[in-house]
Design a protein around this motif. Structure first.
Motif, PDB file in Angstrom:
ATOM      1  N   ALA C  44       0.803  -1.217   0.000  1.00 53.17           N
ATOM      2  CA  ALA C  44       0.000   0.000   0.000  1.00 53.17           C
ATOM      3  C   ALA C  44       0.841   1.275   0.000  1.00 53.17           C
ATOM      4  CB  ALA C  44      -0.947   0.005   1.189  1.00 53.17           C
ATOM      5  N   THR C  45       2.143   1.126   0.158  1.00 53.27           N
ATOM      6  CA  THR C  45       3.002   2.313   0.145  1.00 53.27           C
ATOM      7  C   THR C  45       3.451   2.615  -1.272  1.00 53.27           C
ATOM      8  OG1 THR C  45       3.807   1.851   2.371  1.00 53.27           O
ATOM      9  CG2 THR C  45       5.137   3.312   1.018  1.00 53.27           C
ATOM     10  N   ARG C  46       3.186   3.829  -1.738  1.00 52.88           N
ATOM     11  CA  ARG C  46       3.585   4.176  -3.098  1.00 52.88           C
ATOM     12  C   ARG C  46       4.997   4.738  -3.105  1.00 52.88           C
ATOM     13  NH1 ARG C  46       0.985   8.242  -5.210  1.00 52.88           N
ATOM     14  NH2 ARG C  46       0.296   9.041  -3.207  1.00 52.88           N
ATOM     15  N   ALA C  47       5.728   4.355  -4.106  1.00 51.13           N
ATOM     16  CA  ALA C  47       7.117   4.788  -4.212  1.00 51.13           C
ATOM     17  C   ALA C  47       7.217   6.311  -4.183  1.00 51.13           C
ATOM     18  CB  ALA C  47       7.736   4.237  -5.490  1.00 51.13           C
ATOM     19  N   GLU C  48       6.294   6.954  -4.870  1.00 49.66           N
ATOM     20  CA  GLU C  48       6.361   8.411  -4.940  1.00 49.66           C
ATOM     21  C   GLU C  48       6.233   9.050  -3.564  1.00 49.66           C
ATOM     22  OE1 GLU C  48       3.679  10.171  -7.736  1.00 49.66           O
ATOM     23  OE2 GLU C  48       4.974  11.920  -7.850  1.00 49.66           O
ATOM     24  N   GLU C  49       5.403   8.433  -2.724  1.00 56.98           N
ATOM     25  CA  GLU C  49       5.189   8.964  -1.386  1.00 56.98           C
ATOM     26  C   GLU C  49       6.487   8.904  -0.572  1.00 56.98           C
ATOM     27  OE1 GLU C  49       1.491   8.223   1.738  1.00 56.98           O
ATOM     28  OE2 GLU C  49       1.876   6.865   0.077  1.00 56.98           O
ATOM     29  N   ILE C  50       7.188   7.805  -0.709  1.00 53.70           N
ATOM     30  CA  ILE C  50       8.460   7.669  -0.008  1.00 53.70           C
ATOM     31  C   ILE C  50       9.404   8.779  -0.452  1.00 53.70           C
ATOM     32  CG2 ILE C  50      10.474   6.199   0.318  1.00 53.70           C
ATOM     33  CD1 ILE C  50       8.669   3.785  -0.124  1.00 53.70           C
ATOM     34  N   ALA C  51       9.485   8.954  -1.771  1.00 53.20           N
ATOM     35  CA  ALA C  51      10.377   9.978  -2.312  1.00 53.20           C
ATOM     36  C   ALA C  51       9.994  11.347  -1.764  1.00 53.20           C
ATOM     37  CB  ALA C  51      10.305   9.970  -3.832  1.00 53.20           C
ATOM     38  N   GLN C  52       8.702  11.631  -1.804  1.00 50.94           N
ATOM     39  CA  GLN C  52       8.221  12.919  -1.313  1.00 50.94           C
ATOM     40  C   GLN C  52       8.645  13.146   0.128  1.00 50.94           C
ATOM     41  OE1 GLN C  52       3.949  13.419  -1.644  1.00 50.94           O
ATOM     42  NE2 GLN C  52       4.209  14.091  -3.755  1.00 50.94           N
ATOM     43  N   ARG C  53       8.401  12.143   0.969  1.00 47.82           N
ATOM     44  CA  ARG C  53       8.729  12.319   2.375  1.00 47.82           C
ATOM     45  C   ARG C  53      10.231  12.517   2.573  1.00 47.82           C
ATOM     46  NH1 ARG C  53       6.123   9.160   7.464  1.00 47.82           N
ATOM     47  NH2 ARG C  53       4.284   9.690   6.241  1.00 47.82           N
ATOM     48  N   ALA C  54      11.027  11.941   1.678  1.00 44.44           N
ATOM     49  CA  ALA C  54      12.474  12.123   1.774  1.00 44.44           C
ATOM     50  C   ALA C  54      12.893  13.431   1.110  1.00 44.44           C
ATOM     51  CB  ALA C  54      13.183  10.939   1.137  1.00 44.44           C
ATOM     52  N   GLY C  55      11.925  14.129   0.549  1.00 40.86           N
ATOM     53  CA  GLY C  55      12.221  15.433  -0.047  1.00 40.86           C
ATOM     54  C   GLY C  55      12.868  15.359  -1.414  1.00 40.86           C
ATOM     55  N   VAL C  56      12.676  14.238  -2.110  1.00 45.05           N
ATOM     56  CA  VAL C  56      13.221  14.135  -3.468  1.00 45.05           C
ATOM     57  C   VAL C  56      12.104  13.725  -4.420  1.00 45.05           C
ATOM     58  CG1 VAL C  56      15.524  13.523  -2.666  1.00 45.05           C
ATOM     59  CG2 VAL C  56      13.880  11.722  -3.208  1.00 45.05           C
TER      60      VAL C  56
END
Lengths: 231, 231, 231, 231
Positions: C44-56
DNA sequence: CATGAATGAGCTTTCATTCAT
DNA sequence: GATGAATGAAAGCTCATTCAT
């Protein structure tokens, strides 16, 4: 009072209407796909664009074809593979001379394939074969091999009946094939840009090639290498 | 102990070396791009890969060529039009029979073009022509027309000297061209995957075609359409 | 006038700054990924969300991790796998009684794993193992087996030194493991919703379990199954 | 010749059969959903697959359940809370020792819940609790609290009758619960993949745990923590 | 009531291109 | 000039959900 039969008939026609619609979809998609693949190539054609042109959504396309590659294969089957049995039947029931058979074969190819969008498939495959090995293998077995066999049969017939010299069939096949492939490539790459006195007229070009081939095979035509003798 | 300035002097000489290589950069990039475009096609070749093979970074590529398309155009432009003057000179100073001239021309083409990576350009251009109309026009005028004229000159020479039948030159040209284009395309698409008894041997194929053409032109060769006569 | 050394130093620091940035990225991404995987599960975790939270941006994530699965594996390695050597070292250099060793091990696990987001990984893997067989296999070999071996070593030490009864190690391991897994599961599923007098206090629960286990292993503790004797 | 009316009468009886099945539909869908959710998890189970297994169309599923989430909730609701009254009755009429009662309770749980698809619900709920907070609260009150109370009653019985030490019931409950939850989770996640000498045999594992718990409660069993004593 | 054809938002991954250093 | 980290627009494909029949 309406008979119950009426009801049952309606129910039947409803299902029939839906079924008819469902049956029409693949054809519409295949037509759209043929056009776009020929126009832009396999890789450059987006699945959504095909769906759009067929008047359906992206999802619908994948309802009928499990992948873009399968769609392409279906296009090839629908437009090329299905013709071979008919061609072979014609070949086997042909009663005239083999020279006439070869001439008919190549002329008909132009009318029914070369001069239609279908010849774009030939150009496309030749161009993209190395990038899509699986597709290339499919095309090899589905088109190239049957085509090769067909031409081979014609030449064989001529040799057996004593009409042609006994040539090496391998190169005989390519001799027949090359002008057809050349026409397909030309038409879909440089052909469109050319005009003026040097513009290639496919029917004439093909006629010249047929004469040349037949001449090479030992059949004496009226005029080798050209139809219009210079004065 | 070496002074740190020394280090920076080294850096200076590195800079000098860099400057020296700077001139070479576009050439290295073009060479790398040629190889990769030919090997994998335009779309399937990644810009980074080209840069890597040329020994520079991705950014540098875009310093010299504003886009991948521009690089492609430069590759085509850079690799053509170079051989024509030499060939024309050879043609004009040739002293043997025109049959021999034609045979030499086609054989040499295979040796010096068809059987080298340069034939990849032909394949590339034919494949991508419809995607780069501007480039196709350029190729048309820079390569196709000179090539057409060259072949035309050879045929003309034969006719004028009474060696060939007076054929319609337009189709005569294509008769010569088609087997060459066919070979170039075949080599870069289905050719590599094929092996076994049906594998096309280019030199043999070309020899057969030359015989057929000459036969069609009225020159009697020993064996038309095949090299190995069946018993 | 600035010495050339200055220039070289600056060039060096520029590269250093970049390098430092590049080195920081994976850590930032891993931290973001840990949080989100634990919060929402792997699928359920989207790759884009991870990137966003990491600020990239989305693309940057794939610059450092070739796929979502690889990112997950890296999260596991970074947060769990790396601890085993340290734990094993501690185990081997431990000088007290094995009862104390086991108590220390389980208590430390809670402090450094169970009570941190890392325990979410355990819950996540247990939940999603059957949907991602490759991930499950990775986790099995990277975490379960080393963990199993670690506990096994502790029990073995106790048996060899005559502190524990000679138990069947297979079930001994699960006896130690079950309370830890239970805590991890509880904390990340029903735990958060519970409050009031029945709320599980992990440290106390663990203490009770440790006593029970040690008791079962033949070590006589002060009070089995609970710390607070009823009056 | 059979009258067409006959056909429509058949259609009528078909409709009757349909109506009869209509009542069963939700149940069939719930059963299919239970199986699939347990087998593949919530996210990985496709709505169409559930419908298929229930023998209806995708559309019908959404006729009975407004969304996949609602179906999930219904599955959980439908499959719990059913056994508690029966268990409580058994507990209250049990006449043997409390040690025997606890042993019976845990063993029966394995036979009638743990080792059946029903334990999949436990796994499912534990896995998805954080994604369905509302459902988690429902499960908490419908399953966890009654279960907690049941175990609590057993322990209380033992203490009141002087069979067990007077332990802190809160942790006593979790001590009983943890091995059961562990087994349920294990069975549905890593369990299936494991084989060989380390494979967990649930009945053995449970027997060991029961012995350990009873030992901790002051009841002296034959062999704590393991069944097979080393020599 | 029941169907299943159709939809389109959403997902992971790729890669030409930009720009701070 | 040169670098390479960062970007974000696509692309192929899936699947919960809708709705005409």
């Amino acid at each position: 009072m309406p008979s119950p039969i009426k009801f049952c008939e309606i129910a039947g026609s409803v299902r029939a209407k839906r079924a008819r619609r469902k049956e029409a979809r693949p054809g519409e998609l295949l037509a759209a796909a043929l056009d776009l693949f020929v126009e832009k190539g396999f890789a450059a054609t987006r699945a959504e664009e095909i769906a759009q042109r067929a008047g359906v959504s992206k999802g619908t396309l994948f309802l009928y074809f499990s992948s873009k590659e399968e769609l392409f294969k279906a296009v090839v089957r629908e437009n090329i593979s299905v013709r071979f049995p008919e061609w072979r039947a014609k070949l086997e029931s042909f009663e005239g001379s083999t020279a006439e058979l070869l001439r008919t074969f190549m002329t008909q190819w132009w009318t029914h394939v070369g001069d239609t969008p279908v010849s774009g498939i030939t150009k496309l495959m030749t161009s993209e074969a190395s990038n899509f090995p699986e597709l290339a293998a499919f095309y090899e077995s589905e088109v190239i091999q049957p085509g090769d066999a067909l031409i081979r049969s014609i030449l064989q017939r001529g040799i057996v009946r004593g009409e042609f010299h006994p040539v090496d069939l391998k190169y005989g096949v390519y001799t027949v094939l090359a002008p057809m492939l050349f026409l397909a490539m030309w038409k879909h790459s440089f052909g469109p840009g050319k005009s003026g006195p040097n513009k290639l007229v496919p029917e004439e070009y093909l006629a010249v090639q047929i004469d040349t081939i037949l001449n090479g095979l030992g059949v004496r035509p009226a005029s080798p290498l050209n139809t219009k003798q210079l004065p």
